[in-house]
Write a protein that holds these residues in place. Structure first.
Motif, mmCIF file in Angstrom:
data_model
loop_
_atom_site.group_PDB
_atom_site.id
_atom_site.type_symbol
_atom_site.label_atom_id
_atom_site.label_comp_id
_atom_site.label_asym_id
_atom_site.label_seq_id
_atom_site.Cartn_x
_atom_site.Cartn_y
_atom_site.Cartn_z
ATOM 1 N N SER B 250 -19.222 -25.378 -1.327
ATOM 2 C CA SER B 250 -20.275 -25.410 -0.292
ATOM 3 C C SER B 250 -20.453 -24.035 0.341
ATOM 4 C CB SER B 250 -19.922 -26.409 0.805
ATOM 5 O OG SER B 250 -19.821 -27.681 0.277
ATOM 6 N N ILE B 251 -19.343 -23.337 0.562
ATOM 7 C CA ILE B 251 -19.441 -22.010 1.194
ATOM 8 C C ILE B 251 -20.207 -21.054 0.283
ATOM 9 C CG2 ILE B 251 -18.114 -20.049 2.109
ATOM 10 C CD1 ILE B 251 -17.843 -22.621 3.645
ATOM 11 N N THR B 252 -19.885 -21.107 -1.007
ATOM 12 C CA THR B 252 -20.585 -20.238 -1.968
ATOM 13 C C THR B 252 -22.077 -20.571 -1.961
ATOM 14 O OG1 THR B 252 -18.589 -20.454 -3.272
ATOM 15 C CG2 THR B 252 -20.440 -19.373 -4.332
ATOM 16 N N MET B 253 -22.384 -21.863 -1.905
ATOM 17 C CA MET B 253 -23.787 -22.281 -1.907
ATOM 18 C C MET B 253 -24.498 -21.780 -0.644
ATOM 19 S SD MET B 253 -25.836 -24.866 -0.538
ATOM 20 C CE MET B 253 -24.705 -26.134 -0.041
ATOM 21 N N LEU B 254 -23.799 -21.862 0.499
ATOM 22 C CA LEU B 254 -24.399 -21.377 1.759
ATOM 23 C C LEU B 254 -24.715 -19.893 1.647
ATOM 24 C CD1 LEU B 254 -22.392 -22.891 4.749
ATOM 25 C CD2 LEU B 254 -24.693 -23.433 4.011
ATOM 26 N N MET B 255 -23.797 -19.149 1.066
ATOM 27 C CA MET B 255 -23.983 -17.702 0.974
ATOM 28 C C MET B 255 -25.221 -17.383 0.147
ATOM 29 S SD MET B 255 -21.141 -14.953 -0.101
ATOM 30 C CE MET B 255 -21.434 -15.015 -1.824
ATOM 31 N N GLN B 256 -25.511 -18.267 -0.798
ATOM 32 C CA GLN B 256 -26.640 -18.021 -1.681
ATOM 33 C C GLN B 256 -27.959 -18.503 -1.079
ATOM 34 O OE1 GLN B 256 -25.693 -19.616 -5.505
ATOM 35 N NE2 GLN B 256 -27.442 -18.626 -6.502
ATOM 36 N N TYR B 257 -27.943 -19.673 -0.440
ATOM 37 C CA TYR B 257 -29.213 -20.300 -0.035
ATOM 38 C C TYR B 257 -29.443 -20.402 1.468
ATOM 39 C CZ TYR B 257 -29.544 -21.643 -4.913
ATOM 40 O OH TYR B 257 -29.619 -21.612 -6.285
ATOM 41 N N GLN B 258 -28.395 -20.331 2.264
ATOM 42 C CA GLN B 258 -28.582 -20.407 3.720
ATOM 43 C C GLN B 258 -27.796 -19.263 4.356
ATOM 44 O OE1 GLN B 258 -27.643 -24.850 4.021
ATOM 45 N NE2 GLN B 258 -29.012 -24.473 5.741
ATOM 46 N N THR B 259 -28.272 -18.069 4.084
ATOM 47 C CA THR B 259 -27.502 -16.884 4.471
ATOM 48 C C THR B 259 -27.299 -16.783 5.981
ATOM 49 O OG1 THR B 259 -29.585 -15.735 4.194
ATOM 50 C CG2 THR B 259 -27.945 -15.438 2.471
ATOM 51 N N GLU B 260 -28.303 -17.217 6.746
ATOM 52 C CA GLU B 260 -28.178 -17.084 8.206
ATOM 53 C C GLU B 260 -27.062 -18.004 8.734
ATOM 54 O OE1 GLU B 260 -31.999 -17.563 9.868
ATOM 55 O OE2 GLU B 260 -31.479 -16.634 11.779
ATOM 56 N N ASN B 292 -22.560 2.351 9.327
ATOM 57 C CA ASN B 292 -23.419 3.327 8.624
ATOM 58 C C ASN B 292 -24.729 3.598 9.354
ATOM 59 O OD1 ASN B 292 -22.131 4.431 6.522
ATOM 60 N ND2 ASN B 292 -23.166 3.225 4.911
ATOM 61 N N GLY B 293 -24.662 3.754 10.635
ATOM 62 C CA GLY B 293 -25.867 4.091 11.398
ATOM 63 C C GLY B 293 -26.657 2.883 11.882
ATOM 64 N N THR B 294 -26.349 1.658 11.342
ATOM 65 C CA THR B 294 -27.028 0.464 11.831
ATOM 66 C C THR B 294 -26.232 -0.090 13.012
ATOM 67 O OG1 THR B 294 -27.596 -0.011 9.547
ATOM 68 C CG2 THR B 294 -27.961 -1.781 11.132
ATOM 69 N N VAL B 295 -26.951 -0.433 14.085
ATOM 70 C CA VAL B 295 -26.263 -0.942 15.278
ATOM 71 C C VAL B 295 -26.841 -2.311 15.629
ATOM 72 C CG1 VAL B 295 -25.777 -0.533 17.725
ATOM 73 C CG2 VAL B 295 -25.945 1.403 16.155
ATOM 74 N N VAL B 296 -25.942 -3.243 15.976
ATOM 75 C CA VAL B 296 -26.398 -4.561 16.411
ATOM 76 C C VAL B 296 -25.709 -4.898 17.734
ATOM 77 C CG1 VAL B 296 -24.654 -5.735 15.006
ATOM 78 C CG2 VAL B 296 -26.644 -6.988 15.730
ATOM 79 N N ALA B 331 -30.030 -8.950 10.092
ATOM 80 C CA ALA B 331 -31.221 -9.002 9.234
ATOM 81 C C ALA B 331 -32.235 -10.044 9.720
ATOM 82 C CB ALA B 331 -30.795 -9.331 7.807
ATOM 83 N N TYR B 332 -31.848 -10.824 10.722
ATOM 84 C CA TYR B 332 -32.725 -11.908 11.203
ATOM 85 C C TYR B 332 -33.051 -11.693 12.680
ATOM 86 C CZ TYR B 332 -30.685 -13.921 7.030
ATOM 87 O OH TYR B 332 -30.267 -14.112 5.751
#
Lengths: 318, 465
Positions: B250-260, B292-296, B331-332
């Motif tokens: 399920s975790i692998t599937m989430l990483m692929q299809y429900q990234t958020e 790498n220069g990206t800040v959140v 990214a969201y």
């Protein structure tokens, strides 16, 4: 007429026939509790099936008329949720009477069950009756006048007619009264209530359809007379003839109502699912329905062919 | 009442009632399996204890089935009334699993009635056994079909989502209703939900038998409860392996299809390669996370961070694994992030799941190879009693992670919850009544079951058998 709508009507007619048989048995429990053992023998195989068949009808309606869900959600939330809550009482108290009752409280439990099923029937039929008449419904603002939609002549008379029809059906199916005069009196009263409700409600479209398609009115009356004749002359076939009569009567009522809902305000076809979905819904319904019909036959055969001792089933298997 | 607070009330009502209903649903899936195994062993070994076990558990099954049916009806009504626009979409696109589920449900109720009410009229023992096996199969099938709708909500297919969104959730076009049976997440979600449901449902009775075994001194009763414990332990030992494997899938599937959702449960705040695994820890809106220069905005506070482990778990030990970029929450848009407390629940669920699996298999190995009467040990029995609570909490955590992890979407990335809700204020009162009903439903059911078994002492039943 669209096949998918006819299919939905057929499922509704089967569901309502089975549900009315349960309502009739609940009424008999209230009227004649001393016949409890006999009534329970028939109620046990029927009551859980009815609840499940109700869900079948709701899901089929959702598949057939998905657009209707939004107006229904706004209009009928109060009566349907109330019916849903009372439905829990119906399930609970029937379960209590079967499994944890004793001589002292069994009657109390079954009375609560009977009253619950009658209330559920009244609320559910009021909703369905209101989709026929449109009384108390404001479709432009999606609002419902609760008192108006329940306490109007059409709804009250039609519900009384339906309840008496249920009583009539059970009297014949389960041979509760040997004297034929009782079921005759009940069914005549039922027909008077049902037909007069249409005039009291002043349903223009419905009555106009009824005149133009008079055979849909004549057919149930002929079948009711035939059922009575079968009960008198070939009693053993009444348990088949009466459910068929109920089924065809309900289907006829729906066919008279077609194509209008709310007495001419909305067309059934305007709420339909897309045409590409329709054959799939019908195929799924027919295949599933046939399988279930087969299973039901097995259950009813076992249920109705059992020993004539009429102890509560849970107590028998104790 | 403002729309926002109405929405919160509806969300709470739906979540609360589903949380309770799921307990009945899992028991409804697990219990018929126990009854079927007991019935089979009674038939094979002509053993009165197994016979009594099957009979008494079938009475529980029918009561829980009646309560579960009523509860399920209420949940169905809630879905239609609280979220009518969502159910309209379901009606067009994903109704077939619901539709088919009715037939599975019908099969279950018919054969349950045959087994419980009319079992004594079936002459063949094999046919009686077949009827309860059909009940167990149909109950699991119901679970499969309902999970298919949930999987469709997580990875929606079968209609033109772009047109649906651009039309303000009104136009449902290019519908292919059969695809609701087979979305990208269906197979794995079904595998995980069914295995965990069986685990949760069976563990209720496993702990019950352990508790009763601790309490009773009567030899007959001890034999009865030991058999119950053996059956449930056997089922748990097998199914827990499937639950863990399907959980990892399920975790692998989430990483692929429900990234958020994946980012929220892993607390991946920023897009980067060589991603650390964050074990526990919480999100704090204070401070910044940079790469790498990206800040959140916000940081991960506390917990343990194991460098590179998430990348290894996701892509293995290969040379390139650490260089593959995993998209982070940055990214969201911030307003579509799910509530990040699900990270804690997820870690708890995974940790407890693995510990439980290890415990069960350790006990199994000891019982098989070292001490055959290991179940007589009081400490072991006390630990068994705790298993039920642990499994139920883990299962509920899993559902919260799944459902809250989809927030703010009711249909992932397509339809927000706010667009699906019924805005009529009159529903608020009913939402409150539903919550009250669900508060009472479990104690009321427990009371009925207690009364039932008080009136039918085990000793007497064993003598009758």
């Amino acid at each position: 007429m669209y096949d998918i709508i006819l299919f939905n009507f057929i499922i509704f007619a089967i569901f309502l026939s089975a549900f009315l048989i349960e309502v009739g048995l609940a009424l008999l429990l209230l009227i004649d509790f001393k016949d409890k053992e006999k009534i329970m023998r028939y109620l046990v195989p029927v009551w859980e099936i009815d609840g499940t068949f109700g869900i079948f009808y709701v899901v089929d309606t959702e598949a057939t008329f998905p657009t209707a869900l939004v107006p229904i959600g706004f209009l009928y939330i109060i009566p349907i949720m109330l019916a849903g809550i009372i439905f829990i009482f119906r399930n609970s108290f029937f379960g209590y009477s079967e499994f944890i009752s004793n001589k002292a409280n069994e009657k109390k439990y079954l009375w609560v069950y009977s009253l619950s099923i009658l209330l559920v029937a009244f609320l559910a039929m009021s909703v369905l009756n209101s989709t026929v008449s449109g009384i108390g419904v404001n479709l432009s603002s999606y609002s419902l006048n609760i008192l108006g939609f329940i306490f109007n002549g059409f709804n009250i008379l039609l519900f009384l007619g339906e309840a008496l029809l249920a009583l009539f059906a059970d009297m014949l199916i389960f041979k509760f009264y040997k004297r034929i005069i009782y079921p005759i009196a009940v069914v005549v009263l039922s027909l008077i209530f049902i037909i007069s409700s249409l005039y009291v409600g002043n349903l223009k479209y419905f009555t106009s359809n009824m005149y133009s398609q008079y055979y849909f009115l004549a057919l149930p009356i002929i079948l009711i007379i035939a059922s009575l004749a079968i009960y008198v002359y070939k009693e053993e076939y009444a348990k088949f003839a009466v459910p068929i009569t109920l089924f065809i009567s309900i289907l006829s009522f729906e066919l008279i109502e077609y194509p209008w809902l709310f007495d001419g305000k909305i067309k059934f076809s305007s709420l339909l699912v897309t045409s590409s979905n329709q054959p799939i819904v019908i195929v799924f319904g027919i295949v599933g329905g046939l399988i279930i019909a087969l299973f039901l036959l097995i259950l009813l055969r076992l249920g109705l062919s059992g020993p004539k001792d009429t102890q509560g089933v849970a107590k028998r298997i104790k | 009442m403002c729309i926002l607070s109405l929405l919160s009330l509806y969300e709470f009502t739906q979540g609360f009632s589903l949380g309770i209903h799921i307990i009945f649903a899992t028991i409804g899936i697990g219990l018929p399996i126990i009854v079927a195994v007991a019935e089979y062993l009674a038939y094979k070994k002509k053993d009165k204890y197994y016979k009594a076990l099957a009979h008494r558990l079938s009475l529980i099954l029918i009561i829980l089935f009646a309560v579960g049916t009523a509860s399920g009806t209420l949940v169905a009504l809630e879905l239609a009334f609280l979220w009518p626009a969502f159910m309209k979409l379901v009606g067009y696109v994903a109704i077939l699993p619901f539709f088919t589920e009715v037939f599975a449900f019908f099969t279950e109720v018919i054969f349950l009635s045959i087994y419980v009410y009319f079992g004594d009229r079936i002459k063949s023992e094999k046919l009686k056994l077949a009827s309860i096996i059909i009940v167990a199969f149909a109950a699991a099938l119901s679970g499969v079909l309902i999970t298919m709708v949930n999987a469709w909500m997580n990875t929606p297919t079968g209609f033109n989502t772009a047109i649906f969104i651009s039309s303000g959730f009104k136009t449902i076009a290019d519908v292919h209703p059969l695809t609701a049976f087979d979305t990208p997440s269906t197979a794995i979600e079904v595998f995980h939900v069914i295995s965990t449901s069986i685990l949760a449902g069976v563990s209720v009775f496993f702990s019950y038998f352990a508790y009763k075994l601790l309490r009773t001194k009567d030899n007959d009763e001890r034999e009865y409860y030991k058999r119950g414990l053996n059956i449930t332990f056997g089922i748990i030992a097998v199914i827990i392996i499937f639950a863990i494997i399907s959980g990892i899938m399920s975790i692998t599937m989430l990483m692929q299809y429900q990234t958020e959702k994946f980012d929220a449960i892993e607390l991946d705040l920023i897009t980067r390669p060589n991603v650390p695994e964050v074990i526990f820890g919480t999100y704090s809106p204070l401070g910044h996370t940079a790469y790498n220069g990206t800040v959140v905005n916000g940081t991960v506070v506390g917990g343990i961070q194991i460098p590179g482990l998430q990348s290894i778990l996701a892509y293995g030990f290969g040379k390139n694994a650490q260089s593959i970029v995993i998209k982070g929450l940055n990214a969201y848009p911030r307003d579509t992030w799910p509530p990040l407390f699900i990270h804690t629940l997820f870690d708890m669920m995974v940790g407890v799941g693995f510990l439980l699996g290890a415990f069960i298999w350790l006990v199994l190995l000891i019982k098989l190879f070292i001490k055959k009467n290991f179940f007589e040990n009081k400490v072991v029995l006390v630990l068994f009693v705790v298993v039920e609570a642990v499994v139920l909490i883990t299962m509920e955590s899993g559902w919260v992670v799944d459902e809250v992890g989809r927030v703010p979407w009711i249909v992932y990335d397509v339809m927000p919850i706010s667009a699906a809700a019924n805005t009529s204020p009159s529903i608020a009162y009913f939402a409150a009544i539903i919550i009250l009903i669900y508060i009472f439903i479990i104690p009321a059911t427990a009371y009925v079951l207690k009364k039932l078994f008080d009136s039918r002492p085990l000793k007497g039943e064993l003598e009758n058998v």
